[in-house]
Design an enzyme around this catalytic site. Structure first.
Site, short mmCIF file in Angstrom:
data_model
loop_
_atom_site.label_atom_id
_atom_site.label_comp_id
_atom_site.label_asym_id
_atom_site.label_seq_id
_atom_site.Cartn_x
_atom_site.Cartn_y
_atom_site.Cartn_z
N VAL A 178 0.87 -1.17 0.00
CA VAL A 178 0.00 0.00 0.00
C VAL A 178 0.90 1.22 0.00
CG1 VAL A 178 -1.79 1.28 1.23
CG2 VAL A 178 -1.78 -1.23 1.30
N CYS A 179 0.57 2.21 -0.81
CA CYS A 179 1.25 3.49 -0.80
C CYS A 179 2.74 3.30 -1.06
CB CYS A 179 0.95 4.17 0.54
SG CYS A 179 1.34 5.92 0.66
N THR A 180 3.60 3.88 -0.24
CA THR A 180 5.04 3.82 -0.49
C THR A 180 5.67 2.49 -0.09
OG1 THR A 180 5.44 4.96 1.61
CG2 THR A 180 5.33 6.32 -0.39
N THR B 275 2.02 3.63 -6.65
CA THR B 275 2.32 4.08 -5.30
C THR B 275 1.54 5.38 -5.05
OG1 THR B 275 4.12 4.48 -3.72
CG2 THR B 275 4.38 5.45 -5.92
#
Length: 194
Positions: A104-106, A124
């Site tokens: 998830v995300c970074t 990202t």
């Protein structure tokens, strides 16, 4: 039984971890014969998240045991991980043992730094898309997608996108009706008020 492990670490983005936890936790609560979700960290115990929430990891990376799905959240805590050879080695080790790697995300930046995204499509957080491309220029950076399912690696864009990715994974692993049941139980029907 699908066993899902969510990694916690200092300065993890709260919703990156807790959003998917809610999805997988509801699935496991409604159907304990189908799924189990566990939280783990480099060392078991308290973890201070990015906005000050304290989370608790029941297990360490060393004793988390078998996983079918690994989820690496993002947050400010991923930045030091990009240059931490021990953390990157642990992620590569998980890749060898876990059939489905997700972020998830970074969290996807860590996957890129570990060499897991070479030549693959990924996404990202919108604010880190250029960094993802810099970390591994072979990554097919998907700038507009909420999540990218590339078989054994699934990445999602920022923060709340982890909920959508987790629901997609429930649909993939247990069927669309099961995912709809989980979504309804959570009363997740986003229509942003602004």
């Amino acid at each position: 039984m699908t066993r899902i492990g969510i990694l916690l670490f200092d300065l993890v983005e709260e919703l990156d971890a807790v959003g998917p936890w809610e999805v997988f936790g509801v699935w496991a609560k409604l159907h304990p014969d189908e799924a189990e979700v566990v939280a783990f960290a480099p060392r078991a115990g308290a973890v201070r998240a990015s906005k000050g929430l304290t989370l608790h990891a029941d297990r360490s990376m060393a004793d988390v045991g078998h996983l079918d799905v690994f989820l690496h959240p993002g947050g400010a805590g991923t930045r030091p991980q990009l240059k931490d050879p021990d953390h990157l080695a642990r992620v590569r080790d998980l890749r060898e043992r876990v059939p489905l790697m997700t972020s998830v995300c970074t969290g996807s930046l860590v996957f890129a730094a570990a060499g897991l995204l070479t030549g693959r499509p990924a996404t990202t957080h919108w604010g880190a898309l250029d960094l993802l491309a810099e970390l591994d220029p072979t990554v097919d950076v998907r700038r507009e997608e909420r999540f990218v399912d590339d078989g054994d690696v699934v990445t999602s864009s920022g923060v709340s996108a982890g909920i959508d990715m987790a629901l997609h994974l429930v649909a993939r692993l247990a069927g669309v009706e099961r995912a709809r049941e989980v979504r309804r139980h959570m009363q997740y029907d986003p229509e942003p008020p602004v």
